[in-house]
Design a protein around this motif. Structure first.
Motif, PDB file in Angstrom:
ATOM      1  N   TYR A 142      -9.033  -2.963  -2.171  1.00 50.15           N
ATOM      2  CA  TYR A 142     -10.182  -2.469  -1.781  1.00 50.15           C
ATOM      3  C   TYR A 142     -10.297  -0.895  -2.338  1.00 50.15           C
ATOM      4  O   TYR A 142     -11.542  -0.699  -2.891  1.00 50.15           O
ATOM      5  CB  TYR A 142     -10.011  -2.117  -0.306  1.00 50.15           C
ATOM      6  CG  TYR A 142     -11.076  -1.403   0.521  1.00 50.15           C
ATOM      7  CD1 TYR A 142     -12.390  -1.839   0.502  1.00 50.15           C
ATOM      8  CD2 TYR A 142     -10.816   0.004   0.768  1.00 50.15           C
ATOM      9  CE1 TYR A 142     -13.478  -1.088   1.109  1.00 50.15           C
ATOM     10  CE2 TYR A 142     -12.102   0.659   1.410  1.00 50.15           C
ATOM     11  CZ  TYR A 142     -13.146   0.230   1.688  1.00 50.15           C
ATOM     12  OH  TYR A 142     -14.080   0.921   2.230  1.00 50.15           O
ATOM     13  N   SER A 186       0.688  -1.268   0.074  1.00 48.35           N
ATOM     14  CA  SER A 186       0.023  -0.095   0.008  1.00 48.35           C
ATOM     15  C   SER A 186       0.885   1.340  -0.176  1.00 48.35           C
ATOM     16  O   SER A 186       2.142   1.224   0.134  1.00 48.35           O
ATOM     17  CB  SER A 186      -1.012  -0.056   1.117  1.00 48.35           C
ATOM     18  OG  SER A 186      -0.140   0.095   2.403  1.00 48.35           O
ATOM     19  N   GLU A 197       4.041  -3.916   3.378  1.00 44.31           N
ATOM     20  CA  GLU A 197       3.498  -4.745   4.526  1.00 44.31           C
ATOM     21  C   GLU A 197       2.231  -5.417   3.938  1.00 44.31           C
ATOM     22  O   GLU A 197       1.422  -4.726   2.898  1.00 44.31           O
ATOM     23  CB  GLU A 197       2.845  -4.070   5.654  1.00 44.31           C
ATOM     24  CG  GLU A 197       4.236  -3.147   6.488  1.00 44.31           C
ATOM     25  CD  GLU A 197       3.606  -2.276   7.568  1.00 44.31           C
ATOM     26  OE1 GLU A 197       2.273  -2.283   7.557  1.00 44.31           O
ATOM     27  OE2 GLU A 197       4.415  -1.811   8.469  1.00 44.31           O
ATOM     28  N   GLU A 235      -5.474  -3.329   0.982  1.00 42.09           N
ATOM     29  CA  GLU A 235      -5.758  -1.917   0.861  1.00 42.09           C
ATOM     30  C   GLU A 235      -5.815  -1.462  -0.681  1.00 42.09           C
ATOM     31  O   GLU A 235      -6.869  -0.818  -1.017  1.00 42.09           O
ATOM     32  CB  GLU A 235      -4.838  -1.271   1.622  1.00 42.09           C
ATOM     33  CG  GLU A 235      -5.437   0.552   1.507  1.00 42.09           C
ATOM     34  CD  GLU A 235      -4.178   1.270   2.396  1.00 42.09           C
ATOM     35  OE1 GLU A 235      -4.577   2.386   2.099  1.00 42.09           O
ATOM     36  OE2 GLU A 235      -3.984   0.759   3.283  1.00 42.09           O
ATOM     37  N   THR A 251      -1.383  -6.297   2.702  1.00 38.65           N
ATOM     38  CA  THR A 251      -2.577  -5.696   2.851  1.00 38.65           C
ATOM     39  C   THR A 251      -3.344  -5.773   1.742  1.00 38.65           C
ATOM     40  O   THR A 251      -2.708  -5.810   0.463  1.00 38.65           O
ATOM     41  CB  THR A 251      -2.570  -4.144   3.266  1.00 38.65           C
ATOM     42  OG1 THR A 251      -3.887  -3.883   3.602  1.00 38.65           O
ATOM     43  CG2 THR A 251      -1.443  -3.476   2.172  1.00 38.65           C
TER      44      THR A 251
END
Length: 305
Positions: A67, A49, A60, A64, A62
Motif C-alpha cells: 500500500y 511491515s 505479521e 501495508e 499485511t
C-alpha cells in the motif's frame, strides 16, 4: 576399493535416470535453497511491515508495504522511469547489434571472425566499475569527449543536446543521455551474441532458394533472415532489459539524482532501514520480468539462447 568403484559405476551405467539425478543434485540444491529460497524469503519479507515509531519490523502478514509502495506517485515515477530506460536501451542495442551480428555470421571469414568475437567479448573481461567510472570521466565537462568536440567546433551541438528538457543536464555525465549511452555500451555484447548465434543457424540453402525464386536481397532479408533471426533479438533483449531494469550502480554514478528501482531498493533497505518496503519494491522488476519472459517464450526466444 577399485572393485567397489567399478561396481558403483556399473550400477549407475544401467540406471541412467539415477546417474543424471546425482550429477544434477548439487545444482538443484543450489538453485532450490540459495536462489529460489532467497526469492521466497524476499517475498515473505514484503508482507511484513515496519513500526513507524520504533522502526522495528513487525512480522505479521499485511499488505501495508504494498500500500505504501503504490499510493505514492514518486514510486510510480521510479517504476516508469526505470522501465522506459530499460525498453529504450533494449531497442537501441538491438538496432546497433544486428548489423554487427549479421556481418559476423554472413560475411566474416574464418580469420576475421575470431577477431570480431574477441572485439565483442573483450569489454566483458574488464571490471564493471572500471568501465562505468571511465565513461564518467570521458563524458565529464572536462573530459576527452568535450575536448574533441571543442577541437572540431561541434561543442554547440553538445550544448543543444544537453539543453533538451528531461533527458539533458549540466553535462553528459549528469544526464539521462549519458546514462543511456553507458547502459548501451555495457550491455551491447549481450545483444550481439544471441543474434549472431541465431543468424549462424540459418541454413544457407534457404537464402539460395529465396534467390532462385526471384527474391532480391531486401526481400530475402525481410521475409527469410529477419523472421528467423528475431528469436535471437528477443533472447538478447532478455539480458539487456533485465540487467538495465535491476541495475543501481550506473544510475548512482552516472546521471542526476533521479531514482531508479535499484537505487530505491538500496535506499529503503540501507539508509531508511525499511526492509519490507525494499522487498516489496524488489518484487516489481521480478513481476515485470515474469511477464516479459512469458512473452519472450511465445516468440521463441529460448530457442536462440
Amino acid at each position: 576399493m577399485t572393485n567397489t568403484l567399478d561396481k558403483f559405476f556399473t550400477f549407475l551405467f544401467y540406471r541412467k535416470g539415477l546417474a543424471i539425478f546425482l550429477l544434477l543434485a548439487p545444482l538443484l540444491i543450489w538453485l532450490g535453497v540459495v536462489y529460489l529460497g532467497s526469492l521466497f524469503t524476499l517475498l515473505i519479507q514484503s508482507f511484513f511491515s515496519i513500526d513507524s515509531f520504533s522502526g522495528v519490523i513487525k512480522r505479521e502478514f499485511t499488505l501495508e508495504s504494498y500500500y505504501d509502495l503504490f499510493r505514492q506517485s514518486t514510486n510510480w515515477d521510479i517504476i516508469l522511469r526505470t522501465t522506459t530506460m530499460a525498453f529504450t536501451v533494449t531497442v537501441v542495442s538491438a538496432i546497433i547489434a544486428f548489423p554487427i551480428a549479421y556481418y559476423m555470421a554472413m560475411y566474416a571469414g574464418p580469420k576475421l571472425k575470431p577477431i570480431l568475437y574477441l572485439g565483442v567479448m573483450l569489454p566483458l573481461w574488464s571490471s564493471y566499475l572500471v568501465k562505468v567510472y571511465s565513461w564518467k570521466l570521458i563524458m565529464a565537462k572536462e573530459g576527452i569527449l568535450t575536448w574533441i568536440l571543442e577541437k572540431l567546433g561541434l561543442l554547440h551541438l553538445l550544448d543543444i543536446i544537453l539543453s533538451i528538457p528531461v533527458i539533458g543536464g549540466t553535462s553528459l555525465s549528469f544526464s539521462y543521455i549519458g546514462m543511456f549511452l553507458v547502459f548501451v555500451y555495457i550491455w551491447l555484447p549481450y545483444m550481439i551474441l544471441p543474434i549472431q548465434a541465431s543468424l549462424e543457424r540459418i541454413p544457407k540453402s534457404l537464402l539460395e532458394a529465396s534467390s532462385d525464386l526471384g527474391g532480391g536481397p531486401a526481400q530475402t532479408f525481410r521475409k527469410v533472415v529477419l523472421p528467423l533471426a528475431f528469436p535471437g533479438v528477443v533472447a538478447g533483449s532478455i539480458f539487456t532489459f533485465s540487467l538495465t531494469l535491476g541495475d543501481y550502480i550506473i544510475p548512482t554514478i552516472i546521471g542526476n539524482s533521479s531514482y531508479f528501482i535499484g537505487m530505491a531498493v538500496y535506499t529503503h533497505q540501507g539508509t531508511a532501514g525499511n526492509i519490507p518496503l525494499a522487498a516489496a519494491f524488489s518484487m516489481i522488476p521480478i513481476i515485470i520480468m515474469m511477464v516479459y519472459l512469458m512473452i519472450a517464450k511465445r516468440l521463441g526466444a529460448f530457442d536462440a539462447l
